[in-house]
Design a protein around this motif. Structure first.
Motif, PDB file in Angstrom:
ATOM      1  N   ASP A 100      -1.699  -7.698  -8.142  1.00 43.29           N
ATOM      2  CA  ASP A 100      -1.842  -7.573  -9.590  1.00 43.29           C
ATOM      3  C   ASP A 100      -3.187  -6.988  -9.997  1.00 43.29           C
ATOM      4  O   ASP A 100      -3.587  -7.076 -11.154  1.00 43.29           O
ATOM      5  CB  ASP A 100      -1.586  -8.911 -10.290  1.00 43.29           C
ATOM      6  N   SER A 101      -3.907  -6.402  -9.048  1.00 44.46           N
ATOM      7  CA  SER A 101      -5.143  -5.715  -9.419  1.00 44.46           C
ATOM      8  C   SER A 101      -5.479  -4.647  -8.381  1.00 44.46           C
ATOM      9  O   SER A 101      -5.031  -4.715  -7.231  1.00 44.46           O
ATOM     10  CB  SER A 101      -6.311  -6.703  -9.514  1.00 44.46           C
ATOM     11  N   GLU A 102      -6.264  -3.689  -8.825  1.00 46.54           N
ATOM     12  CA  GLU A 102      -6.701  -2.630  -7.915  1.00 46.54           C
ATOM     13  C   GLU A 102      -7.578  -3.209  -6.813  1.00 46.54           C
ATOM     14  O   GLU A 102      -7.462  -2.826  -5.639  1.00 46.54           O
ATOM     15  CB  GLU A 102      -7.470  -1.571  -8.711  1.00 46.54           C
ATOM     16  N   ASP A 103      -8.423  -4.149  -7.198  1.00 46.46           N
ATOM     17  CA  ASP A 103      -9.301  -4.813  -6.232  1.00 46.46           C
ATOM     18  C   ASP A 103      -8.527  -5.437  -5.081  1.00 46.46           C
ATOM     19  O   ASP A 103      -8.881  -5.291  -3.915  1.00 46.46           O
ATOM     20  CB  ASP A 103     -10.034  -5.964  -6.933  1.00 46.46           C
ATOM     21  N   LEU A 104      -7.487  -6.167  -5.434  1.00 47.99           N
ATOM     22  CA  LEU A 104      -6.674  -6.844  -4.426  1.00 47.99           C
ATOM     23  C   LEU A 104      -5.974  -5.811  -3.546  1.00 47.99           C
ATOM     24  O   LEU A 104      -5.943  -5.948  -2.319  1.00 47.99           O
ATOM     25  CB  LEU A 104      -5.649  -7.765  -5.104  1.00 47.99           C
ATOM     26  N   ALA A 105      -5.461  -4.773  -4.148  1.00 48.00           N
ATOM     27  CA  ALA A 105      -4.786  -3.723  -3.376  1.00 48.00           C
ATOM     28  C   ALA A 105      -5.750  -3.091  -2.367  1.00 48.00           C
ATOM     29  O   ALA A 105      -5.400  -2.853  -1.207  1.00 48.00           O
ATOM     30  CB  ALA A 105      -4.232  -2.665  -4.319  1.00 48.00           C
ATOM     31  N   ARG A 106      -6.983  -2.826  -2.832  1.00 48.73           N
ATOM     32  CA  ARG A 106      -7.969  -2.195  -1.935  1.00 48.73           C
ATOM     33  C   ARG A 106      -8.360  -3.131  -0.789  1.00 48.73           C
ATOM     34  O   ARG A 106      -8.558  -2.700   0.338  1.00 48.73           O
ATOM     35  CB  ARG A 106      -9.220  -1.766  -2.715  1.00 48.73           C
ATOM     36  N   GLU A 107      -8.451  -4.413  -1.099  1.00 52.62           N
ATOM     37  CA  GLU A 107      -8.800  -5.375  -0.054  1.00 52.62           C
ATOM     38  C   GLU A 107      -7.675  -5.457   0.990  1.00 52.62           C
ATOM     39  O   GLU A 107      -7.933  -5.511   2.194  1.00 52.62           O
ATOM     40  CB  GLU A 107      -9.074  -6.750  -0.686  1.00 52.62           C
ATOM     41  N   ILE A 108      -6.427  -5.459   0.521  1.00 52.99           N
ATOM     42  CA  ILE A 108      -5.298  -5.486   1.458  1.00 52.99           C
ATOM     43  C   ILE A 108      -5.326  -4.233   2.332  1.00 52.99           C
ATOM     44  O   ILE A 108      -5.178  -4.304   3.560  1.00 52.99           O
ATOM     45  CB  ILE A 108      -3.948  -5.592   0.701  1.00 52.99           C
ATOM     46  N   GLY A 109      -5.560  -3.093   1.704  1.00 53.79           N
ATOM     47  CA  GLY A 109      -5.607  -1.837   2.462  1.00 53.79           C
ATOM     48  C   GLY A 109      -6.714  -1.834   3.503  1.00 53.79           C
ATOM     49  O   GLY A 109      -6.519  -1.446   4.657  1.00 53.79           O
ATOM     50  N   ARG A 110      -7.872  -2.312   3.093  1.00 53.48           N
ATOM     51  CA  ARG A 110      -9.036  -2.330   3.980  1.00 53.48           C
ATOM     52  C   ARG A 110      -8.783  -3.242   5.180  1.00 53.48           C
ATOM     53  O   ARG A 110      -9.025  -2.870   6.335  1.00 53.48           O
ATOM     54  CB  ARG A 110     -10.240  -2.839   3.172  1.00 53.48           C
ATOM     55  N   ARG A 111      -8.261  -4.420   4.897  1.00 56.25           N
ATOM     56  CA  ARG A 111      -8.012  -5.386   5.976  1.00 56.25           C
ATOM     57  C   ARG A 111      -6.862  -4.945   6.872  1.00 56.25           C
ATOM     58  O   ARG A 111      -6.853  -5.218   8.072  1.00 56.25           O
ATOM     59  CB  ARG A 111      -7.710  -6.765   5.382  1.00 56.25           C
ATOM     60  N   ALA A 112      -5.869  -4.309   6.296  1.00 58.01           N
ATOM     61  CA  ALA A 112      -4.726  -3.839   7.091  1.00 58.01           C
ATOM     62  C   ALA A 112      -5.176  -2.718   8.024  1.00 58.01           C
ATOM     63  O   ALA A 112      -4.869  -2.725   9.222  1.00 58.01           O
ATOM     64  CB  ALA A 112      -3.604  -3.365   6.178  1.00 58.01           C
ATOM     65  N   GLU A 113      -5.932  -1.775   7.473  1.00 59.23           N
ATOM     66  CA  GLU A 113      -6.413  -0.661   8.293  1.00 59.23           C
ATOM     67  C   GLU A 113      -7.264  -1.146   9.454  1.00 59.23           C
ATOM     68  O   GLU A 113      -7.195  -0.603  10.555  1.00 59.23           O
ATOM     69  CB  GLU A 113      -7.236   0.302   7.445  1.00 59.23           C
ATOM     70  N   ALA A 114      -8.053  -2.167   9.186  1.00 56.09           N
ATOM     71  CA  ALA A 114      -8.948  -2.688  10.220  1.00 56.09           C
ATOM     72  C   ALA A 114      -8.187  -3.192  11.443  1.00 56.09           C
ATOM     73  O   ALA A 114      -8.733  -3.243  12.544  1.00 56.09           O
ATOM     74  CB  ALA A 114      -9.822  -3.807   9.645  1.00 56.09           C
ATOM     75  N   ILE A 115      -6.930  -3.564  11.247  1.00 51.84           N
ATOM     76  CA  ILE A 115      -6.135  -4.001  12.402  1.00 51.84           C
ATOM     77  C   ILE A 115      -4.992  -3.017  12.698  1.00 51.84           C
ATOM     78  O   ILE A 115      -4.010  -3.353  13.354  1.00 51.84           O
ATOM     79  CB  ILE A 115      -5.574  -5.436  12.214  1.00 51.84           C
ATOM     80  N   GLY A 116      -5.150  -1.805  12.153  1.00 54.56           N
ATOM     81  CA  GLY A 116      -4.204  -0.738  12.491  1.00 54.56           C
ATOM     82  C   GLY A 116      -2.825  -0.896  11.887  1.00 54.56           C
ATOM     83  O   GLY A 116      -1.830  -0.424  12.417  1.00 54.56           O
ATOM     84  N   ARG A 117      -2.775  -1.578  10.738  1.00 57.16           N
ATOM     85  CA  ARG A 117      -1.474  -1.766  10.085  1.00 57.16           C
ATOM     86  C   ARG A 117      -1.434  -1.051   8.734  1.00 57.16           C
ATOM     87  O   ARG A 117      -2.452  -0.695   8.152  1.00 57.16           O
ATOM     88  CB  ARG A 117      -1.227  -3.263   9.802  1.00 57.16           C
ATOM     89  N   ARG A 118      -0.201  -0.877   8.246  1.00 61.26           N
ATOM     90  CA  ARG A 118      -0.009  -0.461   6.858  1.00 61.26           C
ATOM     91  C   ARG A 118       0.940  -1.493   6.269  1.00 61.26           C
ATOM     92  O   ARG A 118       2.025  -1.701   6.791  1.00 61.26           O
ATOM     93  CB  ARG A 118       0.603   0.934   6.834  1.00 61.26           C
ATOM     94  N   VAL A 119       0.503  -2.163   5.226  1.00 61.18           N
ATOM     95  CA  VAL A 119       1.273  -3.285   4.694  1.00 61.18           C
ATOM     96  C   VAL A 119       1.996  -2.866   3.409  1.00 61.18           C
ATOM     97  O   VAL A 119       1.418  -2.233   2.523  1.00 61.18           O
ATOM     98  CB  VAL A 119       0.342  -4.497   4.429  1.00 61.18           C
ATOM     99  N   ASN A 120       3.260  -3.209   3.344  1.00 57.81           N
ATOM    100  CA  ASN A 120       4.061  -2.922   2.150  1.00 57.81           C
ATOM    101  C   ASN A 120       3.709  -3.911   1.038  1.00 57.81           C
ATOM    102  O   ASN A 120       3.579  -5.111   1.297  1.00 57.81           O
ATOM    103  CB  ASN A 120       5.549  -3.044   2.468  1.00 57.81           C
ATOM    104  N   VAL A 121       3.561  -3.399  -0.180  1.00 56.26           N
ATOM    105  CA  VAL A 121       3.225  -4.273  -1.305  1.00 56.26           C
ATOM    106  C   VAL A 121       4.088  -3.962  -2.520  1.00 56.26           C
ATOM    107  O   VAL A 121       4.600  -2.850  -2.678  1.00 56.26           O
ATOM    108  CB  VAL A 121       1.725  -4.148  -1.716  1.00 56.26           C
TER     109      VAL A 121
END
Ligand code: PLP
Length: 224
Positions: A100-121
């Motif tokens: 529900d926010s750009e901040d949260l989306a960016r954090e999910i993206g950052r953390r997902a990339e760090a472990i080589g994933r792409r997470v559906n949202v």
């Protein structure tokens, strides 16, 4: 047959009837079995009866259960998500319903990339004016979806919404039809899931075009 199996079958039958009213079938609707407060044994039983999608609200609880059950089902995070919990969620979630926010989306993206994933949202939409509900207002949904579509590490796959709890479920219909109208305006590649409908209103949600319902009580009984 266990009660959980019976209930799952009944819910699927009802989804089928509701889906027919919008020219679809049960197979077009993903049933997310909501398991907050339920035991690992109950979840295993649901999986044995064919449940392929499990929804949890709380990160710690989901993480513990995932630790025992693993990838025997796809894990959905459907509850409000705090940024400091994202690191854990990206390890096992196949779909996060509550962005529900750009901040949260960016954090999910950052953390997902760090472990080589792409997470559906999904973007969570606040479909009613109830003050306690999370989500972005209908006016802001398309803008947020567009803005975060460029974030790497995530893929925007649609919208999630919750109707207010109304004594007569029929009264939820306009909330669902409005959410469907908003969903219809998303670009093709983001129009994958429309997550709406819970125990008390899923048949109406499906009639109005939902293709993903989140159901707990109708399968396991009332929560303690
Ligand atoms: C608990 C919950 C559900 C399931 O509710 P039931 O009434 O038990 O079917 C669905 N979606 C969300 C976001 C929930 O928190």
């Amino acid at each position: 047959m266990s009660l959980i199996c019976d209930n799952l079958r009944t819910v699927r039958e009802r989804i089928d009837v509701a889906a027919e009213k919008s020219g679809r079938s049960e197979q077009d609707v993903t049933l997310v079995v909501v398991t907050k407060t339920r035991s690992v044994a109950e979840i295993r039983e649901a999986i044995a009866c064919g449940a392929g999608d499990i929804g949890e609200n709380y990160v710690q609880e989901a993480e513990t259960k995932y630790g025992e059950i693993g990838d025997a089902a796809r894990w959905h995070m459907i509850g409000h998500l705090q940024r400091n919990k994202v690191r854990h969620v990206v390890e096992f979630a196949s779909l996060i319903h509550s962005v529900d926010s750009e901040d949260l989306a960016r954090e999910i993206g950052r953390r997902a990339e760090a472990i080589g994933r792409r997470v559906n949202v999904l973007v969570e939409v606040k479909v009613s004016e109830e003050p306690s509900k999370f989500g972005v207002s209908t006016d802001d949904v398309l803008r947020l979806a567009e803005k975060i579509s460029e974030v790497s590490g995530i893929k925007v796959c649609g919208l999630m919404g919750m109707a207010p709890f109304l004594p007569n479920p029929e009264e939820t219909r306009p909330y669902f039809s409005n959410l469907k109208k908003t969903w219809d305006k998303l670009p093709d590649e983001q129009r994958i899931y429309l997550s709406m409908g819970m125990t008390q209103d899923y048949e109406i949600a499906v009639q109005e075009g939902s293709n993903m319902v989140r159901i707990g009580t109708a399968i396991f009984g009332p929560r303690a």
